[in-house]
Design an enzyme around this catalytic site. Structure first.
Site, mmCIF file in Angstrom:
data_model
loop_
_atom_site.group_PDB
_atom_site.id
_atom_site.type_symbol
_atom_site.label_atom_id
_atom_site.label_comp_id
_atom_site.label_asym_id
_atom_site.label_seq_id
_atom_site.Cartn_x
_atom_site.Cartn_y
_atom_site.Cartn_z
ATOM 1 N N SER A 113 29.946 -46.179 64.948
ATOM 2 C CA SER A 113 28.519 -46.253 64.621
ATOM 3 C C SER A 113 28.093 -47.680 64.294
ATOM 4 O O SER A 113 28.255 -48.577 65.103
ATOM 5 C CB SER A 113 28.204 -45.294 63.466
ATOM 6 O OG SER A 113 28.432 -43.961 63.862
ATOM 7 N N LYS A 165 3.416 -38.291 55.477
ATOM 8 C CA LYS A 165 3.887 -39.007 54.289
ATOM 9 C C LYS A 165 5.017 -38.264 53.587
ATOM 10 O O LYS A 165 5.835 -38.878 52.903
ATOM 11 C CB LYS A 165 2.713 -39.227 53.322
ATOM 12 C CG LYS A 165 3.020 -40.231 52.216
ATOM 13 C CD LYS A 165 3.368 -41.585 52.804
ATOM 14 C CE LYS A 165 3.710 -42.602 51.734
ATOM 15 N NZ LYS A 165 4.130 -43.885 52.317
#
Length: 284
Positions: A113, A165
């Site tokens: 990764s 949000k």
């Protein structure tokens, strides 16, 4: 005879402090070994543990960049990856360093990764035969503790502006729109990842599922996929640095023991924190 001995003793007494100062200065300034008579010309930089912050390793890379005595670098990696921004910071710092001195990335354990991202711009990538390489992918996850909150009688109160949000909140199940928004974010990050890997390693972006798609490779399979250049041990990786740096008298810089201990302590602490706390964020 006794008079002569007395004069010698008297002279020593009068000059004792001066002689002591000279002795201390000699011991302090005298090199402890012949290797210190000549400065180191090669250096190893370690990237260990989860990548949660890049400041320390970036500073080390910058110091190597500015040190004209260091002719080559071994980037020793044993990391499962981590947060996206610091992984990219390290990758591009290595890319800049390579413009001035050769860098060999070595997978001593895990190079997956974000830590694989950090290595892609090295001149050569070598992996230990038992190492794990790849896992080119992006993940974003969060717990859903809604049922637990209902059980203990806890409710949230939220005031927000903006549809997304609250995307990624752990207090309830995500809405379809929120999930789609987070999937777009991980897709954008993943495309950046595979584009940089393909560009750095000379791989075909159209066939990214063969070397990316979060595949986890052994060292041999990683070489077959084009993610690394050689399978070998650390001594071979160091020999490759010496070869690329074109040094006839290789001298590796040794880290201060206290500094090395503190770095290992900090790395283990970060790994423990990651096990206990896992916030919502895109990770490699």
């Amino acid at each position: 005879m006794f008079s002569a001995i007395g004069k010698v003793i008297k002279w020593i007494g009068q000059h004792f402090l001066g002689m002591l100062f000279l002795l201390i200065a000699f011991v302090v300034l005298m090199p402890t070994s012949t290797t210190e008579l000549k400065p180191a010309n090669l250096q190893e930089i370690q990237l260990s543990g989860p990548i949660m912050d890049a400041d320390v390793i970036l500073k080390e890379i910058e110091e190597v960049q500015k040190d004209p005595k260091i002719k080559g670098v071994l980037l020793n990696i044993n990391s499962p990856g981590g947060a996206v921004p610091p992984s990219i910071e390290i990758a591009y710092a290595i890319k800049a360093l390579k413009e001035h001195k050769p860098v060999v990335a070595y997978a001593s354990g895990m190079m997956t990764s974000g830590s694989y991202y950090a290595s892609i711009h090295a001149n050569t990538i070598i992996a230990n035969p038992g190492s794990i390489v790849g896992s080119i992918g992006v993940i974003m996850e969060s717990a859903n503790v809604e049922e637990l909150m209902d059980t203990i009688g806890v409710k949230t109160q939220i005031v927000k502006q903006g549809t997304y949000k609250e995307a990624g909140t752990p207090t309830r199940e995500w809405t379809t729109e929120e999930r789609a928004e987070l999937e777009r974010l991980t897709k954008d990050t993943y495309e950046l990842f595979i584009h940089d890997v393909a560009d750095a390693r000379g791989l075909d972006l159209k066939h990214s599922k063969e070397y990316a798609d979060a595949h986890i490779f052994s060292a041999k399979r990683a070489k077959d996929a084009g993610l690394i250049d050689h399978v070998g041990v650390k001594s071979q990786a160091k020999a490759e640095v010496e070869k690329l740096a074109n040094v006839t008298d290789p001298r590796w810089k040794e880290k201060d023991k206290l500094e090395s201990f503190m770095e290992q302590f900090a790395t283990k602490g970060m790994m423990q924190l990651q096990n206990y706390f896992y916030g919502l964020k895109a990770s490699f």
